[in-house]
Write a protein that holds these residues in place. Structure first.
Motif, PDB file in Angstrom:
ATOM      1  N   THR A  55     -14.125  57.335  61.249  1.00 14.36           N
ATOM      2  CA  THR A  55     -12.775  56.754  61.223  1.00 14.36           C
ATOM      3  C   THR A  55     -11.756  57.803  60.807  1.00 14.36           C
ATOM      4  O   THR A  55     -10.672  57.896  61.388  1.00 14.36           O
ATOM      5  N   THR A  79     -10.451  59.996  63.512  1.00  8.06           N
ATOM      6  CA  THR A  79      -9.481  59.414  64.448  1.00  8.06           C
ATOM      7  C   THR A  79      -8.125  59.180  63.809  1.00  8.06           C
ATOM      8  O   THR A  79      -7.141  58.982  64.522  1.00  8.06           O
ATOM      9  N   THR A  80      -8.057  59.208  62.477  1.00 16.26           N
ATOM     10  CA  THR A  80      -6.793  58.912  61.800  1.00 16.26           C
ATOM     11  C   THR A  80      -6.118  60.136  61.197  1.00 16.26           C
ATOM     12  O   THR A  80      -4.920  60.084  60.923  1.00 16.26           O
TER      13      THR A  80
END
Length: 153
Positions: A50, A53-54
């Motif tokens: 995660t 992707t951030t």
């Protein structure tokens, strides 16, 4: 070997990158840890994924490594907590507490050697940093789960 890995990672990191608290959702890692079914290990690495992707540079070699190391840091805190809990549980059995310490020291040597191998397999390529970071993440998370599970038996 592992010292070379750590030095390489430190040189790649931009200043301030060690402030990893905002990179990873620690509650997601804690939720992964809290799962008691045998497939609980399946969520190891999800927070790092995660993160990739951030974070602005999450798809770069440095970003991927930083995300893995940030999740590793949360698992390492959990591991230390679980080690302390297990050591406390063995407080009335000094021989067992001593054996736990010996096992933990041996595990650290194994983890470092295994992740050193993961690093060295890439012969200087940029993938070596990612491989070693994920190796350390996986080993640490699984050991935290093992220590947790020892408390039930």
């Amino acid at each position: 070997m592992m010292r070379a890995f750590l030095m390489a990672v430190m040189m790649l990191l931009p200043s301030g990158a060690m402030a990893q608290d905002d990179m990873i959702d620690a509650s997601a890692v804690e939720a992964c840890f809290a799962q008691s079914d045998p497939s609980s290990a399946a969520c190891i690495g999800d927070a790092a994924d995660t993160c990739q992707t951030t974070q602005p540079q999450g798809q770069t070699t440095v970003g991927i490594s930083e995300c893995a190391m940030a999740e590793h840091a949360v698992w390492d805190d959990i591991l230390n907590r679980e080690y302390g809990n297990l050591r406390d549980a063995f407080s009335d059995r000094p021989a067992l507490a001593k054996q736990l310490l010996s096992a933990q020291r041996a595990w650290i040597l194994f983890r470092d050697a295994d992740c050193g191998l993961a690093y060295d397999r890439y012969d200087g390529g940029s993938m070596r940093v990612i491989a070693a970071a994920y190796c350390k993440l996986q080993h640490t998370a699984r050991r935290a789960l093992d220590l947790r599970d020892m408390q039930g038996g």
